[in-house]
Motif scaffolding. Structure first.
Motif, PDB file in Angstrom:
ATOM      1  N   ALA A  50     -19.234 -47.713 -34.430  1.00 47.13           N
ATOM      2  CA  ALA A  50     -17.893 -47.286 -34.845  1.00 47.13           C
ATOM      3  C   ALA A  50     -17.786 -45.763 -34.828  1.00 47.13           C
ATOM      4  CB  ALA A  50     -17.572 -47.828 -36.232  1.00 47.13           C
ATOM      5  N   THR A  51     -18.839 -45.075 -35.280  1.00 47.76           N
ATOM      6  CA  THR A  51     -18.831 -43.616 -35.307  1.00 47.76           C
ATOM      7  C   THR A  51     -18.830 -43.039 -33.893  1.00 47.76           C
ATOM      8  OG1 THR A  51     -20.114 -43.743 -37.353  1.00 47.76           O
ATOM      9  CG2 THR A  51     -19.987 -41.598 -36.283  1.00 47.76           C
TER      10      THR A  51
ATOM     11  N   ALA B 216     -21.735 -37.539 -22.982  1.00 48.80           N
ATOM     12  CA  ALA B 216     -21.278 -38.869 -23.400  1.00 48.80           C
ATOM     13  C   ALA B 216     -22.332 -39.936 -23.149  1.00 48.80           C
ATOM     14  CB  ALA B 216     -19.986 -39.230 -22.666  1.00 48.80           C
ATOM     15  N   SER B 217     -23.193 -39.744 -22.149  1.00 49.20           N
ATOM     16  CA  SER B 217     -24.182 -40.758 -21.772  1.00 49.20           C
ATOM     17  C   SER B 217     -25.250 -40.976 -22.839  1.00 49.20           C
ATOM     18  CB  SER B 217     -24.857 -40.375 -20.453  1.00 49.20           C
ATOM     19  OG  SER B 217     -25.515 -39.124 -20.578  1.00 49.20           O
ATOM     20  N   VAL B 218     -25.420 -40.011 -23.755  1.00 49.89           N
ATOM     21  CA  VAL B 218     -26.415 -40.160 -24.821  1.00 49.89           C
ATOM     22  C   VAL B 218     -25.790 -39.987 -26.198  1.00 49.89           C
ATOM     23  CG1 VAL B 218     -28.411 -39.495 -23.420  1.00 49.89           C
ATOM     24  CG2 VAL B 218     -27.073 -37.720 -24.596  1.00 49.89           C
ATOM     25  N   ARG B 219     -24.454 -40.032 -26.268  1.00 54.75           N
ATOM     26  CA  ARG B 219     -23.802 -39.800 -27.554  1.00 54.75           C
ATOM     27  C   ARG B 219     -24.102 -40.909 -28.550  1.00 54.75           C
ATOM     28  NH1 ARG B 219     -18.144 -38.921 -26.358  1.00 54.75           N
ATOM     29  NH2 ARG B 219     -18.792 -36.809 -25.806  1.00 54.75           N
ATOM     30  N   GLY B 220     -24.246 -42.132 -28.083  1.00 53.28           N
ATOM     31  CA  GLY B 220     -24.535 -43.241 -28.979  1.00 53.28           C
ATOM     32  C   GLY B 220     -25.860 -43.083 -29.689  1.00 53.28           C
ATOM     33  N   ILE B 221     -26.920 -42.788 -28.943  1.00 54.03           N
ATOM     34  CA  ILE B 221     -28.231 -42.649 -29.560  1.00 54.03           C
ATOM     35  C   ILE B 221     -28.310 -41.364 -30.376  1.00 54.03           C
ATOM     36  CG2 ILE B 221     -29.252 -41.567 -27.511  1.00 54.03           C
ATOM     37  CD1 ILE B 221     -30.964 -43.863 -30.105  1.00 54.03           C
TER      38      ILE B 221
ATOM     39  N   ALA C   6     -25.183 -49.008 -26.938  1.00 52.50           N
ATOM     40  CA  ALA C   6     -23.797 -48.561 -26.776  1.00 52.50           C
ATOM     41  C   ALA C   6     -23.676 -47.571 -25.624  1.00 52.50           C
ATOM     42  CB  ALA C   6     -23.298 -47.925 -28.077  1.00 52.50           C
ATOM     43  N   ASP C   7     -24.698 -46.706 -25.449  1.00 46.16           N
ATOM     44  CA  ASP C   7     -24.694 -45.777 -24.313  1.00 46.16           C
ATOM     45  C   ASP C   7     -24.809 -46.516 -22.988  1.00 46.16           C
ATOM     46  OD1 ASP C   7     -24.513 -43.453 -25.848  1.00 46.16           O
ATOM     47  OD2 ASP C   7     -26.682 -43.294 -26.087  1.00 46.16           O
ATOM     48  N   LEU C   8     -25.622 -47.577 -22.979  1.00 53.56           N
ATOM     49  CA  LEU C   8     -25.909 -48.275 -21.728  1.00 53.56           C
ATOM     50  C   LEU C   8     -24.839 -49.293 -21.356  1.00 53.56           C
ATOM     51  CD1 LEU C   8     -29.752 -48.938 -22.151  1.00 53.56           C
ATOM     52  CD2 LEU C   8     -28.644 -47.074 -20.920  1.00 53.56           C
ATOM     53  N   TYR C   9     -24.298 -50.001 -22.357  1.00 55.50           N
ATOM     54  CA  TYR C   9     -23.404 -51.120 -22.064  1.00 55.50           C
ATOM     55  C   TYR C   9     -22.008 -50.988 -22.660  1.00 55.50           C
ATOM     56  CZ  TYR C   9     -27.863 -53.193 -20.777  1.00 55.50           C
ATOM     57  OH  TYR C   9     -29.080 -53.425 -20.206  1.00 55.50           O
ATOM     58  N   GLY C  10     -21.757 -49.920 -23.405  1.00 56.16           N
ATOM     59  CA  GLY C  10     -20.417 -49.695 -23.939  1.00 56.16           C
ATOM     60  C   GLY C  10     -20.300 -50.028 -25.419  1.00 56.16           C
ATOM     61  N   CYS C  11     -19.525 -49.203 -26.134  1.00 56.03           N
ATOM     62  CA  CYS C  11     -19.337 -49.386 -27.573  1.00 56.03           C
ATOM     63  C   CYS C  11     -18.588 -50.672 -27.892  1.00 56.03           C
ATOM     64  CB  CYS C  11     -18.563 -48.205 -28.145  1.00 56.03           C
ATOM     65  SG  CYS C  11     -19.490 -46.663 -28.207  1.00 56.03           S
ATOM     66  N   ARG C  12     -17.596 -50.992 -27.076  1.00 57.38           N
ATOM     67  CA  ARG C  12     -16.752 -52.155 -27.363  1.00 57.38           C
ATOM     68  C   ARG C  12     -17.575 -53.434 -27.441  1.00 57.38           C
ATOM     69  NH1 ARG C  12     -13.147 -55.839 -24.604  1.00 57.38           N
ATOM     70  NH2 ARG C  12     -11.039 -55.850 -25.513  1.00 57.38           N
ATOM     71  N   LYS C  13     -18.438 -53.622 -26.457  1.00 58.82           N
ATOM     72  CA  LYS C  13     -19.253 -54.830 -26.409  1.00 58.82           C
ATOM     73  C   LYS C  13     -20.216 -54.886 -27.593  1.00 58.82           C
ATOM     74  CE  LYS C  13     -20.567 -56.040 -22.365  1.00 58.82           C
ATOM     75  NZ  LYS C  13     -21.264 -56.092 -21.053  1.00 58.82           N
ATOM     76  N   MET C  14     -20.866 -53.765 -27.902  1.00 60.17           N
ATOM     77  CA  MET C  14     -21.822 -53.739 -29.010  1.00 60.17           C
ATOM     78  C   MET C  14     -21.130 -53.929 -30.355  1.00 60.17           C
ATOM     79  SD  MET C  14     -24.762 -53.622 -27.758  1.00 60.17           S
ATOM     80  CE  MET C  14     -24.209 -54.463 -26.262  1.00 60.17           C
ATOM     81  N   PHE C  15     -19.903 -53.415 -30.474  1.00 62.96           N
ATOM     82  CA  PHE C  15     -19.166 -53.589 -31.720  1.00 62.96           C
ATOM     83  C   PHE C  15     -18.895 -55.068 -31.968  1.00 62.96           C
ATOM     84  CE2 PHE C  15     -15.329 -54.159 -34.178  1.00 62.96           C
ATOM     85  CZ  PHE C  15     -15.501 -53.277 -35.236  1.00 62.96           C
TER      86      PHE C  15
ATOM     87  N   MET D 222     -12.600 -47.897 -39.546  1.00 64.51           N
ATOM     88  CA  MET D 222     -12.744 -47.660 -40.982  1.00 64.51           C
ATOM     89  C   MET D 222     -12.897 -48.974 -41.740  1.00 64.51           C
ATOM     90  SD  MET D 222      -9.959 -44.562 -41.526  1.00 64.51           S
ATOM     91  CE  MET D 222     -10.299 -44.341 -43.280  1.00 64.51           C
ATOM     92  N   LEU D 223     -12.161 -49.997 -41.330  1.00 71.14           N
ATOM     93  CA  LEU D 223     -12.294 -51.307 -41.959  1.00 71.14           C
ATOM     94  C   LEU D 223     -13.687 -51.871 -41.767  1.00 71.14           C
ATOM     95  CD1 LEU D 223      -8.893 -53.010 -41.030  1.00 71.14           C
ATOM     96  CD2 LEU D 223      -9.666 -52.397 -43.319  1.00 71.14           C
ATOM     97  N   SER D 224     -14.196 -51.763 -40.548  1.00 69.34           N
ATOM     98  CA  SER D 224     -15.528 -52.315 -40.270  1.00 69.34           C
ATOM     99  C   SER D 224     -16.608 -51.560 -41.036  1.00 69.34           C
ATOM    100  CB  SER D 224     -15.812 -52.271 -38.763  1.00 69.34           C
ATOM    101  OG  SER D 224     -15.878 -50.934 -38.294  1.00 69.34           O
ATOM    102  N   MET D 225     -16.486 -50.231 -41.116  1.00 72.60           N
ATOM    103  CA  MET D 225     -17.468 -49.456 -41.855  1.00 72.60           C
ATOM    104  C   MET D 225     -17.378 -49.729 -43.358  1.00 72.60           C
ATOM    105  SD  MET D 225     -17.872 -45.801 -39.911  1.00 72.60           S
ATOM    106  CE  MET D 225     -18.965 -45.235 -41.202  1.00 72.60           C
ATOM    107  N   PHE D 226     -16.173 -49.915 -43.867  1.00 71.55           N
ATOM    108  CA  PHE D 226     -16.018 -50.277 -45.278  1.00 71.55           C
ATOM    109  C   PHE D 226     -16.727 -51.597 -45.555  1.00 71.55           C
ATOM    110  CE2 PHE D 226     -13.760 -52.729 -48.497  1.00 71.55           C
ATOM    111  CZ  PHE D 226     -13.838 -51.872 -49.583  1.00 71.55           C
ATOM    112  N   MET D 227     -16.569 -52.534 -44.651  1.00 70.84           N
ATOM    113  CA  MET D 227     -17.180 -53.855 -44.797  1.00 70.84           C
ATOM    114  C   MET D 227     -18.703 -53.750 -44.911  1.00 70.84           C
ATOM    115  SD  MET D 227     -16.632 -56.961 -42.103  1.00 70.84           S
ATOM    116  CE  MET D 227     -17.418 -56.043 -40.751  1.00 70.84           C
ATOM    117  N   ALA D 228     -19.314 -52.921 -44.064  1.00 76.20           N
ATOM    118  CA  ALA D 228     -20.766 -52.762 -44.088  1.00 76.20           C
ATOM    119  C   ALA D 228     -21.223 -51.910 -45.265  1.00 76.20           C
ATOM    120  CB  ALA D 228     -21.237 -52.150 -42.769  1.00 76.20           C
ATOM    121  N   ALA D 229     -20.445 -50.863 -45.590  1.00 71.55           N
ATOM    122  CA  ALA D 229     -20.850 -49.937 -46.655  1.00 71.55           C
ATOM    123  C   ALA D 229     -20.744 -50.564 -48.032  1.00 71.55           C
ATOM    124  CB  ALA D 229     -19.990 -48.671 -46.591  1.00 71.55           C
TER     125      ALA D 229
END
Length: 493
Positions: free
Chosen positions: A126-127, A389-394, A76-85, A24-31
Motif C-alpha cells: 500500500a505504501t 521505480a524498479s526497486v521502490r517496493g523493496i 511488488a517490484d517484479l509483478y506489480g503492486c496491484r497483484k500483490m495487494f 488507508m483502509l487496508s493499512m488501518f485493518m492491518a495496524a
C-alpha cells in the motif's frame, strides 16, 4: 538519486483520493489488528482455554508478517503492486474469518499465522502503491496521510475491541476486517490500472529462504528469550549465519531479493537506520511509560492509556504536517526536527519522579509521538524519492521491516534492562511491578515497604528511559546521512 518527477502509474486525478482511501483502509485493518485482539484475548481465553499459549497468538502474527514484508516488497517490484495487494489482502481476510471460527487456541495460532502472511503484504505494498501514483512533490503529503493511520488505529483499536467484547461475541473482532478489506479491494479493482510486466521475472528463491530463516531465527530469539533461555543464543547464531549466506547469495543472483546496490545509497541507509531507531524508541514509551504511570505514580489504567494515547495523537498530526515541512525546507531539516523532539521527549521521561503529576508524562508522550511522526514519514518519502521505480517496493519494505525489527530489539533490550535492575535492587521480591500494579497486593504493603518498592522500581525504569534516550540520539546521526538541501521535487506539468 532518482530523477523521475511524474507518477509511475497513471490514475485519473479524480480517482487518486479513492485509491488513497482504499490504501488507508487496508493499512488501518492491518495496524488495528494487534491492539483490538489484545483487548479481546481475556474473552477468547475464557472460551477456548490454552492460557500457556497466549504469547504465541501475538508472536506468530508478528513473526509471519515480519518475514514476508521484504519478500512482498520485492514481489511488488517484479509483478506489480496491484497483484500483490489482492493476494495479501485475500490471505489476511481468509485468516481473519477462520480466526473467528477457531475451535481452540492452537487453531487460533495457525490462523493468526495466515493473517500475518497477508499482513506482510498490506503495509509495504500500500505504501509503495501510493508512491507510484503520486509524483515526488505530492508523495510527501499522501504518505503523511497514510502514516497517520497508525496513530489513529492505536487509539481506536482498544476502544473498538472493548466495545465489541462487551456487546457481541469475540469473533467479531476478526470478522470486522471483512467489510473493510472488501471495500478496499473493490475500489482498487475499479480505479487502479494493472501494471504492465515488461519481461519475465524469477524470484530469488535461495535468497527468500535465507532471509526467512534469518528473520525467523532472530525474532524468535528476541520474542521468546525467556522461554528458550540460552537456546536463544543458538537462534542468534543461526540468524547471523543465514545473513552471511544471504549477502553471498545476493551478490550473484541475477534478480536479487535485496539488491545490494541499494545500500550504496546514503538516503536508503539513513532510512533503515531511522526505522530501526524509531521502532526501538517506540517500545521505550509504549511498553514502559504505562507501567510507570500505574506502578510508580499510582495512576489508573485509564490514566495510563490516555497518557500513551497522546503519543498516538502526536504521531498523525506530525505526519500530516511533515509533507509541507519537507517541501518548504528539506528532508534533513525535517528529520532533524523530529529527532530533536524524539530526544527531548525521551530525556523528559528522566525528569519523572514518584511525586510527578501526569502532565509531565503526557507532555513527553506527545513530543515523542510528534518526533516519530516527522521522522518516520520523512525517512520513508526520502527513500522512495531516491530510488528508481524498479526497486521502490523493496526499498520501501526495507524501511518498514527495520522498524519492526527495531520494535523487537527494543522490547528485548529494554525489557532485559528493567529485569536486571529489578533483580539487583529487589532480589527478594519476585515480581515488584506486578505488586505495585495489583491494587489488593499494593494495599497490603506498609507505608515503608510501598515507598521502598516504588523508589526501586522508579530507579529501574529510569535506566530504561536512559537507554531509550541514548537510542533516540541515533536518529540524529541518521539525519546527517541525508545530503543537505534535498527535498521533494515539483512535478512537471
Amino acid at each position: 538519486m532518482a530523477t523521475n518527477t511524474l507518477p509511475d502509474i497513471h490514475v485519473n486525478s479524480r480517482h487518486r483520493p479513492l485509491v488513497l482511501t482504499a490504501c488507508m483502509l487496508s493499512m488501518f485493518m492491518a495496524a488495528v489488528e494487534v491492539t483490538i485482539v489484545a483487548t479481546a484475548m481475556p474473552s477468547i481465553i475464557a472460551e477456548l482455554g490454552g492460557f500457556s499459549l497466549l504469547g504465541w497468538v501475538f508472536a506468530i502474527y508478528l513473526l509471519t508478517q515480519a518475514i514476508t514484508v521484504p519478500i512482498y516488497g520485492r514481489l511488488a517490484d517484479l509483478y506489480g503492486c496491484r497483484k500483490m495487494f489482492f493476494i495479501g489482502t485475500f490471505l489476511f481476510l481468509t485468516g481473519s474469518v477462520l480466526c473467528g471460527f477457531a475451535p481452540s487456541l492452537v487453531w487460533m495460532i495457525a490462523f493468526r499465522a495466515l493473517q500475518g502472511l497477508g499482513a506482510g503484504a498490506i503495509t509495504p505494498v500500500a505504501t509503495t502503491l501510493i508512491a507510484n501514483i503520486y509524483g515526488p512533490h505530492e508523495r510527501a503529503k499522501a504518505q503523511g496521510y497514510l502514516a497517520s493511520v497508525w496513530g489513529v488505529s492505536a487509539i481506536i483499536g482498544p476502544l473498538l475491541g472493548a466495545f465489541i467484547v462487551q456487546h457481541f461475541h469475540w469473533s467479531i473482532v476478526f470478522w470486522i476486517n471483512l467489510p473493510i478489506g472488501v471495500v478496499a479491494m473493490i475500489i482498487l479493482a475499479r480505479y487502479l490500472p494493472a501494471e504492465e510486466t515488461k519481461k519475465q521475472h524469477a524470484l530469488d528463491m535461495a535468497g527468500t529462504v535465507l532471509l526467512s530463516t534469518a528473520v525467523a531465527a532472530l525474532l524468535l530469539a528476541l520474542l521468546q528469550a525467556e522461554t528458550f533461555g540460552y537456546y536463544s543464543l543458538l537462534l542468534v547464531g543461526v540468524a547471523v549465519l543465514a545473513t552471511l549466506l544471504l549477502i553471498r547469495q545476493e551478490r550473484r543472483a541475477p534478480e536479487p531479493l535485496f539488491p545490494l546496490t541499494l545500500w550504496q545509497n546514503k538516503v536508503v541507509v539513513a532510512g533503515n537506520i531511522g526505522g530501526l531507531v524509531i521502532g526501538a524508541s517506540m517500545m521505550g514509551i509504549s511498553a514502559f511509560l504505562p507501567t510507570y504511570v500505574q506502578g510508580v505514580l499510582g495512576g489508573s489504567p485509564l490514566q495510563a492509556g490516555t497518557t500513551l494515547a497522546l503519543m498516538s495523537i502526536g504521531w498523525p498530526l506530525a505526519s500530516t504536517l511533515s509533507g509541507n515541512l519537507m517541501q518548504a525546507t528539506s528532508y534533513r531539516f525535517t528529520v532533524m526536527l523530529g529527532a530533536l523532539l524524539l530526544v527531548a521527549g525521551s530525556l523528559s521521561l528522566l525528569m519523572l519522579t514518584a511525586d510527578s503529576g501526569l502532565a509531565w508524562a503526557r507532555c513527553a508522550s506527545f513530543m515523542i509521538g510528534a518526533g516519530m511522526g516527522l521522522c518516520n514519514t520523512t525517512f520513508l518519502v526520502s527513500v522512495q524519492n531516491s530510488v528508481e521505480a524498479s526497486v521502490r517496493g523493496i526499498a520501501t519494505a526495507s524501511t518498514l521491516f527495520t522498524r519492526m525489527l527495531g520494535s523487537a530489539l527494543g522490547t528485548a533490550i529494554l525489557g532485559a534492562t528493567l529485569n536486571l535492575n529489578l533483580q539487583h535492587r529487589l532480589p527478594t521480591l519476585s515480581d515488584p511491578v506486578q505488586t505495585l500494579m495489583d491494587k489488593p497486593l499494593r494495599q497490603q504493603l506498609s507505608t515503608g515497604q510501598l515507598g521502598h518498592i516504588i523508589e526501586q522500581v522508579s530507579a529501574s525504569l529510569h535506566w530504561v528511559f536512559i537507554l531509550a534516550a541514548a537510542i533516540s540520539i541515533f536518529a540524529l546521526a541518521a539525519a546527517l546521512l541525508i545530503p543537505a538541501g534535498q527535498r521533494p521535487v515539483q512535478s512537471k506539468k
